[in-house]
Motif scaffolding. Structure first.
Motif, mmCIF file in Angstrom:
data_model
loop_
_atom_site.group_PDB
_atom_site.id
_atom_site.type_symbol
_atom_site.label_atom_id
_atom_site.label_comp_id
_atom_site.label_asym_id
_atom_site.label_seq_id
_atom_site.Cartn_x
_atom_site.Cartn_y
_atom_site.Cartn_z
ATOM 1 N N SER A 145 0.837 -1.191 0.000
ATOM 2 C CA SER A 145 0.000 0.000 0.000
ATOM 3 C C SER A 145 0.874 1.244 0.000
ATOM 4 O O SER A 145 2.094 1.182 -0.194
ATOM 5 N N TYR A 146 0.237 2.386 0.227
ATOM 6 C CA TYR A 146 0.939 3.662 0.304
ATOM 7 C C TYR A 146 1.767 3.736 1.580
ATOM 8 O O TYR A 146 1.615 2.919 2.491
ATOM 9 N N HIS A 194 -1.565 7.454 6.480
ATOM 10 C CA HIS A 194 -2.046 6.166 5.979
ATOM 11 C C HIS A 194 -1.485 5.024 6.814
ATOM 12 O O HIS A 194 -2.202 4.065 7.130
ATOM 13 N N ARG A 243 -3.479 4.558 9.896
ATOM 14 C CA ARG A 243 -4.750 3.879 9.641
ATOM 15 C C ARG A 243 -4.533 2.379 9.407
ATOM 16 O O ARG A 243 -5.343 1.552 9.839
ATOM 17 N N GLY A 249 -3.661 11.708 3.814
ATOM 18 C CA GLY A 249 -3.015 10.415 3.927
ATOM 19 C C GLY A 249 -3.393 9.464 2.819
ATOM 20 O O GLY A 249 -3.332 8.250 2.979
ATOM 21 N N ASP A 250 -3.776 10.025 1.634
ATOM 22 C CA ASP A 250 -4.218 9.170 0.541
ATOM 23 C C ASP A 250 -3.063 8.636 -0.277
ATOM 24 O O ASP A 250 -3.240 7.736 -1.092
ATOM 25 N N GLY A 251 -1.850 9.186 -0.110
ATOM 26 C CA GLY A 251 -0.682 8.680 -0.808
ATOM 27 C C GLY A 251 -0.511 9.185 -2.217
ATOM 28 O O GLY A 251 0.405 8.782 -2.926
ATOM 29 N N THR A 283 -11.664 6.065 2.041
ATOM 30 C CA THR A 283 -10.647 5.731 3.039
ATOM 31 C C THR A 283 -10.729 4.258 3.422
ATOM 32 O O THR A 283 -9.697 3.582 3.531
ATOM 33 N N ARG A 337 -9.176 2.207 0.622
ATOM 34 C CA ARG A 337 -7.715 2.350 0.568
ATOM 35 C C ARG A 337 -7.040 1.546 1.670
ATOM 36 O O ARG A 337 -5.989 0.940 1.460
ATOM 37 N N VAL A 338 -7.618 1.575 2.867
ATOM 38 C CA VAL A 338 -6.995 0.903 4.008
ATOM 39 C C VAL A 338 -7.209 -0.608 3.946
ATOM 40 O O VAL A 338 -6.303 -1.395 4.224
ATOM 41 N N HIS A 370 -5.843 -0.361 -5.195
ATOM 42 C CA HIS A 370 -5.540 0.438 -4.008
ATOM 43 C C HIS A 370 -6.665 1.430 -3.708
ATOM 44 O O HIS A 370 -6.918 1.750 -2.548
ATOM 45 N N GLU A 407 5.614 12.041 4.187
ATOM 46 C CA GLU A 407 4.532 12.206 3.217
ATOM 47 C C GLU A 407 5.138 12.394 1.834
ATOM 48 O O GLU A 407 6.273 12.847 1.687
#
Length: 424
Positions: free
Chosen positions: A52-53, A58, A61, A96-98, A108, A111-112, A295, A403
């Motif tokens: 993931s990111y 992120h 999370r 925090g979306d990358g 969200t 993504r998580v 993702h 980030e």
């Protein structure tokens, strides 16, 4: 006796790997890209992996989700998703979306949850001795075609040595870059990341590519840096030279207006990035092609769900890419291989990554004619090389990036840089 697939341990390892100075509508890639590697271990000792990111928010999370997943059965994806949803219920942190500010409206939860779903499917595939593609319904194709992803770029990050690709700041240099990509990877489609130079200069670049590669499907993606009027003008200018135009103008209103005036299909990975965006996009007739991304959309099964919805409404599919490592590439291959209506060559940043900057064992991916075979081993068909993983984690600790900030990095060298959508 069936193995116990109850999740007993989850390890999340942030990593950093070298990234060239690739230019885009919101700035320039920093010297390192951030990712996270997820290992999900069951009570019986089977370990599944996901990717993931790597932004700090992120990661926090992912940690919340990981704690909620202990004790859940990796064969019950619904129970896993519900556990992640409950864990995130009180999360009030934004961002925090990358994606460096380009895509801020993806779900969200999706993504998580996505990397844990991929890891669970990896576990299931190993448990039953079948590849993940079989769990997704079986292969529609044995290899997945990708497009060569072209970028305007600096010759090097400031203060560093030039990379192997060199400078690309005009049409001639992009054509040289394309020739190198096609020669080394065999790509049969090419995509230009736009939103960097004046739109007229980027149109000239597409025209130069069309002259050099007259039979090659071409695309350009300015990431909504163009106004509606500019997008219409450039779209008409490039009639007959583009297989599709990606995210030319801001918002679904802008996309719908452009679509009603230009001759080629419109694609997006910015404005339809979650299931609740689909009804409005259909009602406004704003897009033709969704660039799916596991993702964004909640993993591999949800990508198949998206494919079914797209087919229902007469939309086509391809696949979006962000800077990624081998675990994500393996997951992309399985879902693209098992999805009949991915109609266009998928995006990938793979050529921009240094060959030794990865976390999977060996060299499982080979580009032949621009395509990569879907792994056939159990699960994802790839495994972690923990020595490589450790090296990239040590690099993450050393570089102290929290980030991805393409805009901040660009403004370090050009304080006047404007990242706003529709600015041209």
């Amino acid at each position: 006796m069936a193995a116990d697939t109850t999740i007993s341990t989850i390890r999340i390892t942030p990593v950093a790997f070298s990234d060239p100075p690739l230019l885009n509508s919101v700035g320039v890639h920093e010297p390192y890209a951030l990712r996270s590697i997820i290992e999900v271990e069951t009570a019986s000792g089977i370990t599944g992996i996901g990717e993931s990111y790597g932004s700090a928010v992120h990661l926090s999370r992912l940690d919340l989700a990981a704690r909620a997943l202990i004790g859940v059965d990796a064969e019950s994806l619904l129970a896993m998703r519900c556990a992640v949803s409950r864990a995130l219920a009180d999360d009030s942190v934004r961002g925090g979306d990358g994606m460096a500010g380009m895509v801020t409206t993806s779900s969200t939860l999706d993504r998580v949850y996505s990397p844990f779903e991929v890891a669970a499917l990896d576990i299931q595939g190993q448990q039953f001795g079948v590849p993940v593609s079989s769990l997704l319904g079986g292969l529609a194709r044995e290899s997945v075609p990708f497009s060569g992803y072209l970028f305007y770029k600096w010759s090097a990050h400031p203060g560093m040595e030039p990379d192997q690709w060199g400078e690309a700041l005009n049409a001639s240099q992009i054509v040289d870059q394309a020739e190198k990509m096609v020669s080394e990877y065999g790509f049969t489609a090419l995509k230009l990341k736009g939103g960097v130079l004046r739109p007229e200069d980027e149109a000239e670049t597409v025209e130069a590519l069309a002259e050099r590669f007259p039979d090659m499907p071409l695309r350009i993606d300015p990431n909504a840096a163009w106004s509606v009027s500019t997008a219409i003008k450039i779209g008409k200018r490039l009639e007959g030279k583009l297989e599709y135009l990606e995210d030319p103008a801001p918002g679904l209103d802008g996309m719908a207006e452009v679509r009603s005036h230009v001759p080629m299909p419109l694609a997006t990975n910015m404005f339809v990035v979650a299931f609740d965006h689909i009804p409005e996009s259909v009602s406004r007739e704003a897009i033709d092609i969704i660039l799916s991304d596991p993702h964004f959309w909640g993993g591999l099964e949800h990508t198949k769900l998206l494919a079914g919805i797209a087919s229902t409404f007469g939309m086509n599919l391809s696949m979006h890419s962000n800077s990624h490592l081998g675990v994500s590439l393996a997951a992309m291959l399985h879902v693209a291989g098992a999805t009949p209506n991915i109609d266009y060559a998928c995006d990938t940043h793979w050529p921009w990554k240094k060959p030794d900057d990865d976390v999977v064992s060996g060299t499982p991916f080979t580009f032949e004619g621009g395509a990569v075979s879907v792994p056939t081993g159990p699960g994802l068909g790839v495994s972690l090389d923990h020595e490589k993983l450790s090296r990239l984690h040590e690099q993450y600790v050393k570089v102290e990036m929290l980030e991805r900030d393409d805009t901040g990095y660009m403004q370090t060298y050009d304080p006047t840089f404007d990242p706003s959508m529709g600015r041209w």
